[in-house]
Design a protein around this motif. Structure first.
Motif, PDB file in Angstrom:
ATOM      1  N   ASN A 172      29.845 -10.472  -6.006  1.00  6.35           N
ATOM      2  CA  ASN A 172      29.937 -11.207  -7.187  1.00  6.35           C
ATOM      3  C   ASN A 172      28.541 -10.519  -8.282  1.00  6.35           C
ATOM      4  O   ASN A 172      29.036 -10.222  -9.636  1.00  6.35           O
ATOM      5  CB  ASN A 172      29.793 -12.474  -7.228  1.00  6.35           C
ATOM      6  CG  ASN A 172      29.646 -13.281  -8.402  1.00  6.35           C
ATOM      7  OD1 ASN A 172      30.477 -13.395  -9.264  1.00  6.35           O
ATOM      8  ND2 ASN A 172      28.349 -13.992  -8.556  1.00  6.35           N
ATOM      9  N   ASP A 173      27.617 -10.766  -7.892  1.00  3.81           N
ATOM     10  CA  ASP A 173      26.301 -10.106  -8.569  1.00  3.81           C
ATOM     11  C   ASP A 173      26.673  -8.677  -9.016  1.00  3.81           C
ATOM     12  O   ASP A 173      26.162  -8.444 -10.163  1.00  3.81           O
ATOM     13  CB  ASP A 173      25.189 -10.176  -7.625  1.00  3.81           C
ATOM     14  CG  ASP A 173      24.849 -11.832  -7.396  1.00  3.81           C
ATOM     15  OD1 ASP A 173      25.433 -12.726  -8.324  1.00  3.81           O
ATOM     16  OD2 ASP A 173      24.211 -12.020  -6.501  1.00  3.81           O
TER      17      ASP A 173
ATOM     18  N   TYR B 239      28.933  -9.019 -11.978  1.00  2.00           N
ATOM     19  CA  TYR B 239      28.628  -9.285 -13.024  1.00  2.00           C
ATOM     20  C   TYR B 239      27.567  -8.279 -13.821  1.00  2.00           C
ATOM     21  O   TYR B 239      27.774  -8.089 -15.122  1.00  2.00           O
ATOM     22  CB  TYR B 239      27.880 -10.497 -13.000  1.00  2.00           C
ATOM     23  CG  TYR B 239      27.326 -11.189 -14.272  1.00  2.00           C
ATOM     24  CD1 TYR B 239      28.129 -12.099 -14.935  1.00  2.00           C
ATOM     25  CD2 TYR B 239      25.800 -11.027 -14.409  1.00  2.00           C
ATOM     26  CE1 TYR B 239      27.594 -12.523 -16.249  1.00  2.00           C
ATOM     27  CE2 TYR B 239      25.328 -11.679 -15.781  1.00  2.00           C
ATOM     28  CZ  TYR B 239      26.153 -12.406 -16.492  1.00  2.00           C
ATOM     29  OH  TYR B 239      25.783 -13.032 -17.615  1.00  2.00           O
TER      30      TYR B 239
ATOM     31  N   LEU C  49      34.644  -8.106  -8.704  1.00  2.00           N
ATOM     32  CA  LEU C  49      34.901  -9.636  -8.948  1.00  2.00           C
ATOM     33  C   LEU C  49      36.034 -10.018  -8.504  1.00  2.00           C
ATOM     34  O   LEU C  49      36.170 -11.142  -7.786  1.00  2.00           O
ATOM     35  CB  LEU C  49      34.680  -9.769 -10.684  1.00  2.00           C
ATOM     36  CG  LEU C  49      33.501  -9.587 -11.333  1.00  2.00           C
ATOM     37  CD1 LEU C  49      33.765 -10.016 -12.684  1.00  2.00           C
ATOM     38  CD2 LEU C  49      32.379 -10.547 -10.785  1.00  2.00           C
TER      39      LEU C  49
ATOM     40  N   LYS D  81      31.465 -19.700  -8.996  1.00  2.00           N
ATOM     41  CA  LYS D  81      30.485 -18.746  -9.759  1.00  2.00           C
ATOM     42  C   LYS D  81      31.583 -17.508 -10.020  1.00  2.00           C
ATOM     43  O   LYS D  81      31.657 -16.855 -11.009  1.00  2.00           O
ATOM     44  CB  LYS D  81      29.283 -18.336  -9.094  1.00  2.00           C
ATOM     45  CG  LYS D  81      28.291 -17.447  -9.889  1.00  2.00           C
ATOM     46  CD  LYS D  81      27.094 -17.523  -9.000  1.00  2.00           C
ATOM     47  CE  LYS D  81      26.991 -17.049  -7.782  1.00  2.00           C
ATOM     48  NZ  LYS D  81      25.673 -17.089  -7.423  1.00  2.00           N
TER      49      LYS D  81
ATOM     50  N   ASN E 104      34.486 -17.795 -12.201  1.00  2.00           N
ATOM     51  CA  ASN E 104      34.124 -17.771 -13.779  1.00  2.00           C
ATOM     52  C   ASN E 104      33.789 -16.477 -14.379  1.00  2.00           C
ATOM     53  O   ASN E 104      34.116 -16.035 -15.380  1.00  2.00           O
ATOM     54  CB  ASN E 104      33.071 -18.988 -13.818  1.00  2.00           C
ATOM     55  CG  ASN E 104      33.313 -20.300 -13.662  1.00  2.00           C
ATOM     56  OD1 ASN E 104      34.517 -20.552 -13.759  1.00  2.00           O
ATOM     57  ND2 ASN E 104      32.392 -21.333 -13.600  1.00  2.00           N
ATOM     58  N   ASN E 105      33.127 -15.631 -13.310  1.00  2.00           N
ATOM     59  CA  ASN E 105      32.863 -14.381 -13.916  1.00  2.00           C
ATOM     60  C   ASN E 105      33.904 -13.399 -14.033  1.00  2.00           C
ATOM     61  O   ASN E 105      34.273 -12.751 -14.881  1.00  2.00           O
ATOM     62  CB  ASN E 105      31.862 -13.827 -12.941  1.00  2.00           C
ATOM     63  CG  ASN E 105      30.311 -14.053 -13.097  1.00  2.00           C
ATOM     64  OD1 ASN E 105      30.210 -14.743 -13.892  1.00  2.00           O
ATOM     65  ND2 ASN E 105      29.640 -13.997 -11.845  1.00  2.00           N
TER      66      ASN E 105
END
Length: 232
Positions: A149-150, A153, A168, A180, A183-184
């Motif tokens: 995820n990070d 993003y 993602l 999280k 949403n990304n």
């Protein structure tokens, strides 16, 4: 507080957090049997979980104090304490100190976590370097939804949308319960103008209207920055 009382307090806190489901982000497996050491019952995992819970709640000074206490008592895993200290110092904005601590772990069994921390540490000041660190973290921890995820993003912020989509989508499939990551992914779909995907995700996940409105505002801000003269 003597160590025995502190361990008891840690166990009580861990039990109360588990019962309330307050911190679902970290699941480290079943509790381990406490070990007898020097006449004291010491559960390293419970103590580490206590420090992690402080980090998750933004109590960085307290977490750092407990790391120092653990070192002073001669307990705990050295590498694990180094990592927890790095996390605390990152939260406190102590960039140089956190960087040095993470760097010391790059040849250890916690290299994946260290690369992840370095990626987050340098996300604002050096995005390209941050992406490099996060890619290394993803290589070492490919099923870690937070890492994917990070990285996704960071790629989205760098306008590398195709790469961001891969990361993602992987994060969402690895952790379907993660708001999280979802949403990304939604933010990326909005930036790309893919309303079909936006409608499907929001319907299936029952995303609150307030969240949708907030993400649309973020998407507008990103698109404005991308189309502005000199924008990335």
């Amino acid at each position: 507080m003597p160590e025995r009382r502190l361990v008891a307090a840690a166990a009580a806190l861990a039990a109360s957090l588990t019962g309330a489901c307050a911190l679902p982000q970290r699941v480290d497996g079943p509790p381990r049997v406490a070990q007898e050491r020097s006449g004291h019952t010491v559960d390293r995992e419970v103590y580490a979980d206590l420090i992690r819970s402080m980090l998750d709640q933004g109590q960085y000074y307290a977490a750092l104090a407990h790391v120092q206490q653990r070192r002073a008592s001669g307990g705990g895993d050295r590498q694990a304490l180094t990592y927890l200290e790095a996390e605390a110092r990152r939260g406190l904005g102590q960039i140089a100190a956190a960087d040095a601590l993470y760097q010391n772990l790059l040849r250890s069994s916690l290299a994946g976590e260290a690369y992840h921390g370095l990626g987050l540490l340098h996300a604002r000041t050096d995005p390209a370097r941050s992406i490099g660190f996060l890619r290394e973290a993803a290589k070492l921890r490919p099923t870690d939804a937070d890492v994917r995820n990070d990285l996704g993003y960071a790629l989205l912020m760098a306008r590398r949308d195709r790469e961001a989509l891969h990361e993602l989508a992987t994060a969402v499939e690895l952790a379907p319960e993660s708001d999280k990551a979802r949403n990304n992914l939604l933010l990326l779909m909005m930036v790309q103008g893919n309303e079909t995907a936006v409608n499907r995700i929001t319907r299936e996940a029952m995303v609150p209207v307030e969240t949708i409105a907030h993400l649309r505002q973020q998407a507008r801000t990103l698109n404005t920055a991308r189309t502005a003269p000199g924008g990335r």
